[in-house]
Scaffold this active site. Structure first.
Site, mmCIF file in Angstrom:
data_model
loop_
_atom_site.group_PDB
_atom_site.id
_atom_site.type_symbol
_atom_site.label_atom_id
_atom_site.label_comp_id
_atom_site.label_asym_id
_atom_site.label_seq_id
_atom_site.Cartn_x
_atom_site.Cartn_y
_atom_site.Cartn_z
ATOM 1 N N ARG A 168 0.855 -1.289 -0.017
ATOM 2 C CA ARG A 168 0.040 0.134 -0.272
ATOM 3 C C ARG A 168 1.212 1.248 -0.037
ATOM 4 O O ARG A 168 0.688 2.253 -0.858
ATOM 5 C CB ARG A 168 -0.976 0.035 1.149
ATOM 6 C CG ARG A 168 -1.774 1.284 1.603
ATOM 7 C CD ARG A 168 -3.042 1.119 0.792
ATOM 8 N NE ARG A 168 -3.790 2.539 1.226
ATOM 9 C CZ ARG A 168 -4.613 2.851 0.608
ATOM 10 N NH1 ARG A 168 -5.260 2.128 -0.358
ATOM 11 N NH2 ARG A 168 -5.275 4.006 0.937
ATOM 12 N N CYS B 67 -2.285 -5.130 2.613
ATOM 13 C CA CYS B 67 -3.070 -6.077 3.315
ATOM 14 C C CYS B 67 -4.472 -6.125 2.867
ATOM 15 O O CYS B 67 -4.972 -4.917 2.714
ATOM 16 C CB CYS B 67 -2.929 -5.837 4.910
ATOM 17 S SG CYS B 67 -1.594 -6.327 5.539
ATOM 18 N N PRO C 262 -9.257 2.817 -0.992
ATOM 19 C CA PRO C 262 -9.304 3.582 -2.077
ATOM 20 C C PRO C 262 -7.965 4.725 -1.873
ATOM 21 O O PRO C 262 -7.545 5.095 -0.539
ATOM 22 C CB PRO C 262 -10.740 4.556 -1.976
ATOM 23 C CG PRO C 262 -11.187 4.197 -0.645
ATOM 24 C CD PRO C 262 -10.495 2.993 -0.182
ATOM 25 N N ILE C 263 -7.791 5.437 -2.705
ATOM 26 C CA ILE C 263 -6.802 6.500 -2.666
ATOM 27 C C ILE C 263 -7.335 7.776 -3.271
ATOM 28 O O ILE C 263 -6.514 8.641 -3.744
ATOM 29 C CB ILE C 263 -5.314 6.209 -3.346
ATOM 30 C CG1 ILE C 263 -5.600 5.842 -4.857
ATOM 31 C CG2 ILE C 263 -4.817 4.967 -2.759
ATOM 32 C CD1 ILE C 263 -4.396 5.783 -5.739
ATOM 33 N N ASP C 264 -8.515 8.093 -3.085
ATOM 34 C CA ASP C 264 -9.170 9.087 -3.750
ATOM 35 C C ASP C 264 -8.904 10.474 -2.860
ATOM 36 O O ASP C 264 -8.410 11.485 -3.647
ATOM 37 C CB ASP C 264 -10.846 8.944 -3.473
ATOM 38 C CG ASP C 264 -11.221 8.736 -1.988
ATOM 39 O OD1 ASP C 264 -10.556 7.956 -1.531
ATOM 40 O OD2 ASP C 264 -12.233 9.281 -1.795
ATOM 41 N N LEU C 265 -8.600 10.377 -1.611
ATOM 42 C CA LEU C 265 -8.171 11.459 -0.888
ATOM 43 C C LEU C 265 -6.568 11.897 -1.313
ATOM 44 O O LEU C 265 -6.283 13.109 -1.450
ATOM 45 C CB LEU C 265 -8.154 11.124 0.605
ATOM 46 C CG LEU C 265 -9.530 11.108 1.075
ATOM 47 C CD1 LEU C 265 -9.382 10.427 2.596
ATOM 48 C CD2 LEU C 265 -10.461 11.811 1.138
ATOM 49 N N ARG D 125 6.848 -8.692 6.231
ATOM 50 C CA ARG D 125 6.692 -7.466 5.911
ATOM 51 C C ARG D 125 6.766 -6.474 6.940
ATOM 52 O O ARG D 125 7.242 -5.441 6.595
ATOM 53 C CB ARG D 125 5.151 -7.423 5.120
ATOM 54 C CG ARG D 125 5.070 -8.028 3.653
ATOM 55 C CD ARG D 125 3.571 -7.772 3.487
ATOM 56 N NE ARG D 125 3.433 -6.163 3.638
ATOM 57 C CZ ARG D 125 2.404 -5.564 3.916
ATOM 58 N NH1 ARG D 125 1.246 -6.249 3.909
ATOM 59 N NH2 ARG D 125 2.124 -4.171 4.324
HETATM 60 C C1 UD1 Z 1 -1.505 3.874 7.569
HETATM 61 C C2 UD1 Z 1 -0.777 2.449 7.911
HETATM 62 C C3 UD1 Z 1 -1.453 1.331 8.509
HETATM 63 C C4 UD1 Z 1 -2.461 1.805 9.468
HETATM 64 C C5 UD1 Z 1 -3.430 2.744 8.831
HETATM 65 C C6 UD1 Z 1 -4.389 3.310 9.911
HETATM 66 C C7 UD1 Z 1 1.403 2.750 6.717
HETATM 67 C C8 UD1 Z 1 2.284 2.287 5.683
HETATM 68 N N1 UD1 Z 1 0.253 2.108 6.824
HETATM 69 O O1 UD1 Z 1 -2.190 3.258 6.366
HETATM 70 O O2 UD1 Z 1 -0.571 0.434 9.100
HETATM 71 O O3 UD1 Z 1 -3.529 0.725 9.662
HETATM 72 O O4 UD1 Z 1 -2.556 4.226 8.433
HETATM 73 O O5 UD1 Z 1 -3.835 3.990 11.090
HETATM 74 O O6 UD1 Z 1 1.596 3.774 7.193
HETATM 75 N N2 UD1 Z 1 -9.245 5.963 2.870
HETATM 76 C C9 UD1 Z 1 -9.950 6.412 1.873
HETATM 77 N N3 UD1 Z 1 -9.366 7.192 0.783
HETATM 78 C C10 UD1 Z 1 -8.052 7.573 0.917
HETATM 79 C C11 UD1 Z 1 -7.459 7.194 1.782
HETATM 80 C C12 UD1 Z 1 -7.935 6.348 2.852
HETATM 81 O O7 UD1 Z 1 -11.179 6.211 2.082
HETATM 82 O O8 UD1 Z 1 -7.731 8.181 -0.095
HETATM 83 C C13 UD1 Z 1 -9.595 5.287 4.023
HETATM 84 C C14 UD1 Z 1 -9.268 3.871 4.174
HETATM 85 O O9 UD1 Z 1 -10.069 3.047 3.244
HETATM 86 C C15 UD1 Z 1 -9.295 3.503 5.814
HETATM 87 C C16 UD1 Z 1 -9.162 4.849 6.222
HETATM 88 O O10 UD1 Z 1 -9.373 5.838 5.036
HETATM 89 O O11 UD1 Z 1 -10.695 3.120 5.709
HETATM 90 C C17 UD1 Z 1 -7.617 4.930 6.877
HETATM 91 O O12 UD1 Z 1 -6.636 4.923 5.817
HETATM 92 P P1 UD1 Z 1 -5.342 5.568 6.099
HETATM 93 O O13 UD1 Z 1 -5.248 6.443 7.061
HETATM 94 O O14 UD1 Z 1 -5.039 6.252 4.732
HETATM 95 O O15 UD1 Z 1 -4.402 4.497 6.221
HETATM 96 P P2 UD1 Z 1 -2.918 4.048 5.286
HETATM 97 O O16 UD1 Z 1 -2.293 5.256 5.029
HETATM 98 O O17 UD1 Z 1 -3.288 2.988 4.046
#
Ligand code: UD1
Length: 420
Positions: free
Chosen positions: A92, A116, A122-125, A397
């Site tokens: 990710r 995982c 998503p990565i919309d944000l 990992r």
């Molecule tokens: C990071 C951590 C991960 C941890 C998570 C939450 C790293 C490498 N990984 O993951 O271990 O479990 O923070 O503490 O640092 N979301 C959206 N759109 C987006 C981005 C996120 O809807 O563009 C949602 C995700 O689906 C999820 C939530 O936001 O439900 C949290 O995600 P995010 O805080 O972005 O986690 P990661 O950066 O992926």
């Protein structure tokens, strides 16, 4: 295929040295791409995700060399702005190179990141924020093309304090023309560590530790040397293992300030916990008690990454513990595997109830995500007899020298080819 054989049922006693944080090392490695230079990253954990980030940097034309606990990264000759899908799909955090490549080259070509399987991720944000900084974002058959001849200042408010999106904004914003104000930013300590690294590079960033970050773009950048913060999730995993098995453990090089809700939960469960300057100790006192309600939340709340290890710690606690998962929608994959040890767990929607049992029995189980696999190890360590935990690739990992560290605590664990 190899698996982790565990002869469980022994208490864990001794000292563990906590490694550098995976979730801080990964954005810091992406940050080395922003400005060509030679960076020495101390306390960089020796784990598969860090190796993969190194592979991405090498694919982009940089050089990466491990020297003991440090990683030396040379990005002077890095010219690439495209990351192949085969690498993007494995992790990710590969998406963090988006902001860094935009900052350095004004262009980035990626595919959707892997990681995982915790439900929709998503990565919309991330993409919306890059667009707010002036990048064009084109999605085409699974590929993402971002281009920005010149990133500009903006006020961006995240709809959710996403860790990755906050990091991507920081990475891109340091080289934009103007000032970026990021509101509703994530406050995880790993973000403060990335900011510390960017500041050591010369970036001007204010608001560390708060939900509003102000980045004055365009400050001259330089190469630097940095020491990664200790891994609070690894620390929590060892504390949960000791709490579940019984015993007494000292974590050295750990920062107890980052572990508040985890230490509170373990104290509620009946453990004696003590924070030192850079140590945390835990001592069990008889059978654990169930914990009322553990609800995961963005920092400073209870970390979603510790939900599975904490659940494993409480499988034999007296009474019923309740968990509520609010960050990821599918983060109970470990439950079905934990039941194989005789655990009594019921999942209803985003919640789980664990009724403590008197004893666990050995089992053959398979982890399907990093922290879920760690939970299976914690359960196996409590079950008298021989268990087998498959899915080692997930543990590799994120856990640096896991078997050695467990053995030093008196656990009987060995990685061996799996007998069918
Ligand atoms: C990071 C951590 C991960 C941890 C998570 C939450 C790293 C490498 N990984 O993951 O271990 O479990 O923070 O503490 O640092 N979301 C959206 N759109 C987006 C981005 C996120 O809807 O563009 C949602 C995700 O689906 C999820 C939530 O936001 O439900 C949290 O995600 P995010 O805080 O972005 O986690 P990661 O950066 O992926």
């Amino acid at each position: 295929m190899e698996g982790l054989y565990i002869d469980g049922g022994r208490p864990l006693t001794g000292t563990v040295e906590i490694s550098g944080a995976k979730n801080a090392a990964l954005p810091i490695l992406a940050a080395t791409m922003i400005h060509g230079g030679v960076y020495t990253i101390h306390r960089c954990p020796d784990i598969a995700d860090v190796a993969l980030a190194g592979e991405i940097i090498e694919t982009l034309g940089g050089r990466v060399e491990r020297r003991g606990g440090s990683l030396v990264v040379d990005t002077r000759e890095a010219r690439g702005d495209a990351i192949p899908g085969a690498l993007m799909g494995k992790m990710r955090a590969s998406v963090l190179f988006l902001g860094a490549l935009l900052a350095r080259f004004g262009r980035a070509a990626l595919t959707a990141p892997g990681g995982c399987p915790l439900g929709r991720r998503p990565i919309d944000l991330h993409l919306d924020a890059m667009a707010r900084l002036g990048a064009s974002v084109v999605l085409q058959e699974g590929a993402i093309f971002c281009e920005a001849p010149c990133l500009h200042g903006a006020v961006i408010e995240l709809l959710f304090p996403s860790v990755g999106a906050t990091e991507n904004v920081l990475l891109a914003a340091v080289s934009c023309k103007g000032t970026v104000v990021l509101q509703n930013a994530a406050r995880e300590p790993e973000i403060a560590d990335l900011i510390g690294f960017l500041q050591a590079m010369g970036a001007e960033i204010a608001g560390t530790g708060t939900d509003t970050l102000t980045i004055r773009g365009g400050a001259p950048l330089r190469e630097t040397t940095y020491t990664v913060m200790p891994d609070r999730i690894e620390a929590a995993t060892f504390l949960c293992a000791c709490a579940g098995c019984g015993g007494e453990i000292l974590l050295s090089g750990a920062d107890g300030r980052h572990l508040g809700p985890v230490l509170d939960a373990l104290t509620d469960a009946g453990c004696r916990v003590c924070r030192g300057r850079d140590t945390v100790t835990l001592q069990t006192q008889g059978r654990l008690r169930a914990v009322r309600e553990i609800e995961t939340a963005p920092y400073p709340g209870f970390p979603t990454d510790v939900q599975a290890p904490m659940m494993a710690a409480l499988l034999r606690a007296q009474g019923e513990s309740r968990f509520s998962e609010t960050i990821f929608e599918k983060r109970f994959a470990h439950v079905a595997q934990l039941r194989r040890f005789g655990a009594e767990i019921e999942v209803v929607g985003a919640g789980a109830r664990v009724r403590g049992v008197a004893a666990l029995e050995p089992a053959r189980v398979e982890g399907t995500d990093l922290r879920g696999a760690a939970a299976l190890v914690i359960a196996a360590l409590q079950a008298p007899g021989r268990s087998l935990v498959l899915g080692l690739g997930h543990l590799r990992r994120g856990y640096d020298h896991l078997e050695e560290k467990l053995r030093a605590l008196g656990a009987n664990v060995a990685v061996k080819p799996v007998e069918s």
